[in-house]
Design a protein around this motif. Structure first.
Motif, PDB file in Angstrom:
ATOM      1  N   THR A   1       0.753  -1.215  -0.043  1.00 23.77           N
ATOM      2  CA  THR A   1       0.007  -0.037  -0.051  1.00 23.77           C
ATOM      3  C   THR A   1       0.624   1.244   0.110  1.00 23.77           C
ATOM      4  N   ASP A   2       0.307   2.265  -0.360  1.00 27.99           N
ATOM      5  CA  ASP A   2       0.930   3.834  -0.314  1.00 27.99           C
ATOM      6  C   ASP A   2       1.486   3.858   1.094  1.00 27.99           C
ATOM      7  N   HIS A   3       0.654   3.676   2.198  1.00 30.74           N
ATOM      8  CA  HIS A   3       1.337   3.958   3.455  1.00 30.74           C
ATOM      9  C   HIS A   3       2.532   3.159   3.957  1.00 30.74           C
ATOM     10  N   SER A   4       2.276   1.819   3.225  1.00 25.73           N
ATOM     11  CA  SER A   4       3.484   0.889   3.924  1.00 25.73           C
ATOM     12  C   SER A   4       4.790   1.465   2.991  1.00 25.73           C
ATOM     13  N   ILE A   5       4.777   2.036   1.709  1.00 24.05           N
ATOM     14  CA  ILE A   5       5.932   2.503   0.847  1.00 24.05           C
ATOM     15  C   ILE A   5       6.294   3.872   1.629  1.00 24.05           C
ATOM     16  N   VAL A   6       5.320   4.629   2.067  1.00 19.78           N
ATOM     17  CA  VAL A   6       5.716   5.873   2.810  1.00 19.78           C
ATOM     18  C   VAL A   6       6.718   5.654   3.845  1.00 19.78           C
ATOM     19  N   ARG A   7       6.085   4.693   4.803  1.00 19.68           N
ATOM     20  CA  ARG A   7       6.864   4.181   6.064  1.00 19.68           C
ATOM     21  C   ARG A   7       8.114   3.710   5.429  1.00 19.68           C
ATOM     22  N   ALA A   8       8.446   2.708   4.555  1.00 22.51           N
ATOM     23  CA  ALA A   8       9.707   2.651   4.158  1.00 22.51           C
ATOM     24  C   ALA A   8      10.490   3.634   3.699  1.00 22.51           C
ATOM     25  N   VAL A   9      10.032   4.630   3.084  1.00 19.47           N
ATOM     26  CA  VAL A   9      10.895   5.792   2.745  1.00 19.47           C
ATOM     27  C   VAL A   9      11.091   6.747   4.087  1.00 19.47           C
TER      28      VAL A   9
ATOM     29  N   GLY B   1      10.257   5.805  -5.566  1.00 21.96           N
ATOM     30  CA  GLY B   1       9.996   5.914  -6.878  1.00 21.96           C
ATOM     31  C   GLY B   1       8.695   5.165  -7.561  1.00 21.96           C
ATOM     32  N   VAL B   2       8.395   4.091  -6.507  1.00 22.51           N
ATOM     33  CA  VAL B   2       7.332   3.247  -6.512  1.00 22.51           C
ATOM     34  C   VAL B   2       6.017   4.260  -6.526  1.00 22.51           C
ATOM     35  N   LEU B   3       6.073   5.270  -5.618  1.00 19.66           N
ATOM     36  CA  LEU B   3       4.987   6.182  -5.413  1.00 19.66           C
ATOM     37  C   LEU B   3       4.984   7.043  -6.702  1.00 19.66           C
ATOM     38  N   VAL B   4       5.854   7.219  -7.214  1.00 21.10           N
ATOM     39  CA  VAL B   4       6.266   8.310  -8.175  1.00 21.10           C
ATOM     40  C   VAL B   4       5.501   7.610  -9.562  1.00 21.10           C
ATOM     41  N   ARG B   5       5.912   6.516  -9.679  1.00 21.49           N
ATOM     42  CA  ARG B   5       5.429   5.715 -10.857  1.00 21.49           C
ATOM     43  C   ARG B   5       3.751   5.616 -10.735  1.00 21.49           C
ATOM     44  N   ALA B   6       3.489   5.193  -9.563  1.00 24.70           N
ATOM     45  CA  ALA B   6       2.139   4.844  -9.273  1.00 24.70           C
ATOM     46  C   ALA B   6       1.007   6.282  -9.460  1.00 24.70           C
ATOM     47  N   HIS B   7       1.438   7.448  -9.244  1.00 27.83           N
ATOM     48  CA  HIS B   7       0.755   8.423  -9.044  1.00 27.83           C
ATOM     49  C   HIS B   7       1.432   9.487 -10.140  1.00 27.83           C
ATOM     50  N   SER B   8       2.179   9.341 -10.886  1.00 28.67           N
ATOM     51  CA  SER B   8       2.525  10.241 -11.816  1.00 28.67           C
ATOM     52  C   SER B   8       1.444  10.705 -12.980  1.00 28.67           C
ATOM     53  N   GLY B   9       0.839   9.686 -13.527  1.00 31.85           N
ATOM     54  CA  GLY B   9      -0.101   9.857 -14.425  1.00 31.85           C
ATOM     55  C   GLY B   9      -0.902  10.869 -14.150  1.00 31.85           C
ATOM     56  N   ALA B  10      -1.801  10.524 -12.739  1.00 34.62           N
ATOM     57  CA  ALA B  10      -2.882  11.347 -12.211  1.00 34.62           C
ATOM     58  C   ALA B  10      -2.316  12.632 -11.972  1.00 34.62           C
ATOM     59  N   VAL B  11      -1.240  12.965 -11.472  1.00 38.28           N
ATOM     60  CA  VAL B  11      -0.745  14.185 -11.224  1.00 38.28           C
ATOM     61  C   VAL B  11      -0.397  14.931 -12.591  1.00 38.28           C
ATOM     62  N   PHE B  12       0.249  14.295 -13.702  1.00 40.09           N
ATOM     63  CA  PHE B  12       0.353  15.252 -14.863  1.00 40.09           C
ATOM     64  C   PHE B  12      -0.948  15.586 -15.683  1.00 40.09           C
ATOM     65  N   ARG B  13      -1.858  14.689 -15.384  1.00 43.79           N
ATOM     66  CA  ARG B  13      -3.281  15.183 -15.871  1.00 43.79           C
ATOM     67  C   ARG B  13      -3.964  16.414 -15.210  1.00 43.79           C
ATOM     68  N   VAL B  14      -3.779  16.407 -13.869  1.00 39.95           N
ATOM     69  CA  VAL B  14      -4.392  17.644 -13.146  1.00 39.95           C
ATOM     70  C   VAL B  14      -3.363  18.759 -13.727  1.00 39.95           C
ATOM     71  N   ALA B  15      -2.050  18.604 -13.798  1.00 44.67           N
ATOM     72  CA  ALA B  15      -1.354  19.538 -14.056  1.00 44.67           C
ATOM     73  C   ALA B  15      -1.232  20.210 -15.460  1.00 44.67           C
TER      74      ALA B  15
ATOM     75  N   GLN C   1       0.391  13.167   6.876  1.00 48.36           N
ATOM     76  CA  GLN C   1      -0.661  12.747   7.972  1.00 48.36           C
ATOM     77  C   GLN C   1      -1.517  11.641   7.149  1.00 48.36           C
ATOM     78  N   GLN C   2      -1.256  10.266   7.645  1.00 45.57           N
ATOM     79  CA  GLN C   2      -1.779   9.358   6.707  1.00 45.57           C
ATOM     80  C   GLN C   2      -3.210   9.230   6.915  1.00 45.57           C
ATOM     81  N   ARG C   3      -3.887  10.284   7.265  1.00 47.11           N
ATOM     82  CA  ARG C   3      -5.235  10.360   7.209  1.00 47.11           C
ATOM     83  C   ARG C   3      -6.004  10.102   5.870  1.00 47.11           C
ATOM     84  N   ALA C   4      -5.311  10.576   5.001  1.00 54.47           N
ATOM     85  CA  ALA C   4      -5.779  10.649   3.469  1.00 54.47           C
ATOM     86  C   ALA C   4      -4.779   9.969   2.798  1.00 54.47           C
TER      87      ALA C   4
END
Length: 91
Positions: A4-12, A21-35, A64-67
């Motif tokens: 999960t993203d939260h476990s990856i954040v904890r690892a970082v 890099g796992v987070l970047v690859r997972a979310h870069s498409g959505a971030v690019f679209r909004v940008a 804050q891993q609430r979201a």
């Protein structure tokens, strides 16, 4: 089982900087679209993606891993894009 993203954040935060890099690859498409929707061109959108993920990395301890991480990095990208256009971002 997929991490999960939260476990990856904890690892970082635990010292595994390459895990970001796992987070970047997972979310870069959505971030690019909004940008792209805000900036209107690919070059500026790509710069916003880089800036958003850099800021996210630098401020990961404040996440804050609430979201979800995706929601958090999306908001950072929106703020980066709005700031680039000279408009105030939303915190």
């Amino acid at each position: 089982m997929q991490e999960t993203d939260h476990s990856i954040v904890r690892a970082v935060l635990g010292g595994d900087k390459d895990a970001y890099g796992v987070l970047v690859r997972a979310h870069s498409g959505a971030v690019f679209r909004v940008a792209f929707r805000i900036m209107g061109n690919e070059a500026d959108a790509e710069e916003i993606v880089q800036e958003a993920f850099l800021r996210g990395y630098q401020r990961l301890e404040s996440f804050q891993q609430r979201a979800g991480f995706g929601t958090w990095i999306y908001r950072i990208a929106v703020n980066c894009a709005l700031n680039r256009l000279g408009q105030p971002g939303i915190e």
